[in-house]
Design an enzyme around this catalytic site. Structure first.
Site, PDB file in Angstrom:
ATOM      1  N   LYS A 116      42.641  43.673  43.081  1.00 49.57           N
ATOM      2  CA  LYS A 116      43.554  42.536  42.091  1.00 49.57           C
ATOM      3  C   LYS A 116      43.410  41.495  42.606  1.00 49.57           C
ATOM      4  CE  LYS A 116      46.981  46.393  41.916  1.00 49.57           C
ATOM      5  NZ  LYS A 116      48.031  46.828  42.520  1.00 49.57           N
TER       6      LYS A 116
ATOM      7  N   ASP B 109      38.138  37.201  46.064  1.00 49.82           N
ATOM      8  CA  ASP B 109      38.998  36.134  46.824  1.00 49.82           C
ATOM      9  C   ASP B 109      38.605  35.842  48.127  1.00 49.82           C
ATOM     10  OD1 ASP B 109      39.077  38.731  47.508  1.00 49.82           O
ATOM     11  OD2 ASP B 109      41.242  39.148  47.357  1.00 49.82           O
TER      12      ASP B 109
ATOM     13  N   ASP C  90      36.165  38.970  54.277  1.00 51.57           N
ATOM     14  CA  ASP C  90      36.707  39.003  55.621  1.00 51.57           C
ATOM     15  C   ASP C  90      35.939  39.739  56.537  1.00 51.57           C
ATOM     16  OD1 ASP C  90      38.632  39.652  57.866  1.00 51.57           O
ATOM     17  OD2 ASP C  90      40.005  40.871  56.800  1.00 51.57           O
TER      18      ASP C  90
ATOM     19  N   PHE D 256      45.717  36.391  58.871  1.00 51.33           N
ATOM     20  CA  PHE D 256      45.998  37.171  57.910  1.00 51.33           C
ATOM     21  C   PHE D 256      46.502  36.250  56.826  1.00 51.33           C
ATOM     22  CE2 PHE D 256      47.859  40.047  54.779  1.00 51.33           C
ATOM     23  CZ  PHE D 256      46.813  40.956  54.432  1.00 51.33           C
TER      24      PHE D 256
ATOM     25  N   ARG E  16      51.176  37.465  45.991  1.00 55.17           N
ATOM     26  CA  ARG E  16      50.050  37.116  45.107  1.00 55.17           C
ATOM     27  C   ARG E  16      50.454  35.979  44.373  1.00 55.17           C
ATOM     28  NH1 ARG E  16      46.422  41.464  45.291  1.00 55.17           N
ATOM     29  NH2 ARG E  16      47.013  43.634  45.406  1.00 55.17           N
TER      30      ARG E  16
HETATM   31  P1  IMP Z   1      36.576  42.870  53.690  1.00 55.60           P
HETATM   32  O1  IMP Z   1      36.104  44.176  53.275  1.00 55.60           O
HETATM   33  O2  IMP Z   1      37.412  42.938  55.326  1.00 55.60           O
HETATM   34  O3  IMP Z   1      35.688  41.853  53.678  1.00 55.60           O
HETATM   35  O4  IMP Z   1      37.821  42.755  52.904  1.00 55.60           O
HETATM   36  C1  IMP Z   1      38.172  43.448  51.783  1.00 55.60           C
HETATM   37  C2  IMP Z   1      39.428  43.041  50.987  1.00 55.60           C
HETATM   38  O5  IMP Z   1      40.673  43.070  51.967  1.00 55.60           O
HETATM   39  C3  IMP Z   1      39.570  41.704  50.422  1.00 55.60           C
HETATM   40  O6  IMP Z   1      38.710  41.739  49.339  1.00 55.60           O
HETATM   41  C4  IMP Z   1      40.840  41.422  50.202  1.00 55.60           C
HETATM   42  O7  IMP Z   1      41.613  41.841  49.215  1.00 55.60           O
HETATM   43  C5  IMP Z   1      41.506  42.188  51.249  1.00 55.60           C
HETATM   44  N1  IMP Z   1      41.589  41.085  52.672  1.00 55.60           N
HETATM   45  C6  IMP Z   1      40.995  40.896  53.487  1.00 55.60           C
HETATM   46  N2  IMP Z   1      41.454  39.602  54.278  1.00 55.60           N
HETATM   47  C7  IMP Z   1      42.770  39.542  53.873  1.00 55.60           C
HETATM   48  C8  IMP Z   1      43.660  38.655  54.145  1.00 55.60           C
HETATM   49  O8  IMP Z   1      43.730  37.954  54.996  1.00 55.60           O
HETATM   50  N3  IMP Z   1      44.877  38.664  53.139  1.00 55.60           N
HETATM   51  C9  IMP Z   1      45.024  39.524  52.340  1.00 55.60           C
HETATM   52  N4  IMP Z   1      43.902  40.381  52.019  1.00 55.60           N
HETATM   53  C10 IMP Z   1      42.936  40.341  52.632  1.00 55.60           C
HETATM   54 MG    MG Z   2      39.955  41.805  46.925  1.00 58.10          MG
END
Ligand code: IMP
Ligand code: MG
Length: 183
Positions: free
Chosen positions: A47, A104, A107, A156, A169
């Site tokens: 989302k 969005d 990470d 975060f 959100r």
């Molecule tokens: P990744 O696989 O670690 O790149 O992140 C996957 C998902 O985790 C992202 O698309 C976000 O929805 C969520 N995410 C990663 N970092 C954050 C953060 O700092 N705050 C909130 N959601 C996060």
């Molecule tokens: Mg996401």
């Protein structure tokens, strides 16, 4: 929701509403130019990408259809594992399409890396990424994102679509969540 409404839960504002909209204007102009005359499909990941998609689409002059995917990435509430399960697939066939994935945040990059590999097997004409935020120091895999809004520290963050346990959100800015909220 404004930062002042939930001030006690936030450490600091990282990117303001105004900075986000200026950046989407800039990215939108680049996307307009790069995809002129091409049939682009915007793919959002639910989302978190809802706000970026909604605002980016309004900054474009090209008429780009949208489609949505929902995935779960296993891991703790503040870290992803890279093990991804599709919970809602796209409605549109990707074969021969110019796909722009709208995200969005990058990470660790694990979720997006998995998704991009998956989209490549579906015969796309081209595949690019637009992410509002990126945490360069947290990235575990190299993601070649063509359109990136802001590089941010590895804290975060919440707001502008990003949640912690489904909260925050609707915050207009992107802010660092105060550690007392999740520790
Ligand atoms: P990744 O696989 O670690 O790149 O992140 C996957 C998902 O985790 C992202 O698309 C976000 O929805 C969520 N995410 C990663 N970092 C954050 C953060 O700092 N705050 C909130 N959601 C996060
Ligand atoms: Mg996401």
């Amino acid at each position: 929701m404004r930062a002042s409404d939930i001030a006690g839960d936030l450490d600091r504002i990282l990117v303001t509403e105004e900075q986000i909209h200026d950046k989407l204007d800039e990215l939108g102009a680049r996307i307009d130019a790069d995809y002129a005359g091409k049939d682009v499909l915007l793919v959002g990941v639910l989302k978190g990408a809802v706000m970026v998609m909604a605002d980016l689409a309004r900054h474009l002059t090209i008429d780009a259809p949208m489609d949505w995917m929902a995935v779960s990435s296993y891991g703790s509430s503040t870290k992803s594992s890279g093990v991804v399960q599709i919970r809602k697939d796209l409605d549109t066939p990707l074969e021969g399409r110019h796909v722009l994935v709208v995200e969005d945040i990058i990470d660790s990059g694990l979720t997006l890396n998995w998704l991009l590999e998956h989209f490549r097997t579906r015969g796309v004409a081209s595949l690019e990424v637009c992410a509002l935020l990126r945490k360069p120091d947290a990235m575990k895999v190299e993601i070649d994102a063509k359109y990136v809004g802001f590089d941010i520290p590895s804290d975060f963050v919440v707001g502008y679509g990003l949640d912690y346990a489904e909260r925050y959100r609707g915050l207009r800015d992107v802010a660092v969540l105060a550690p007392h909220v999740y520790s």
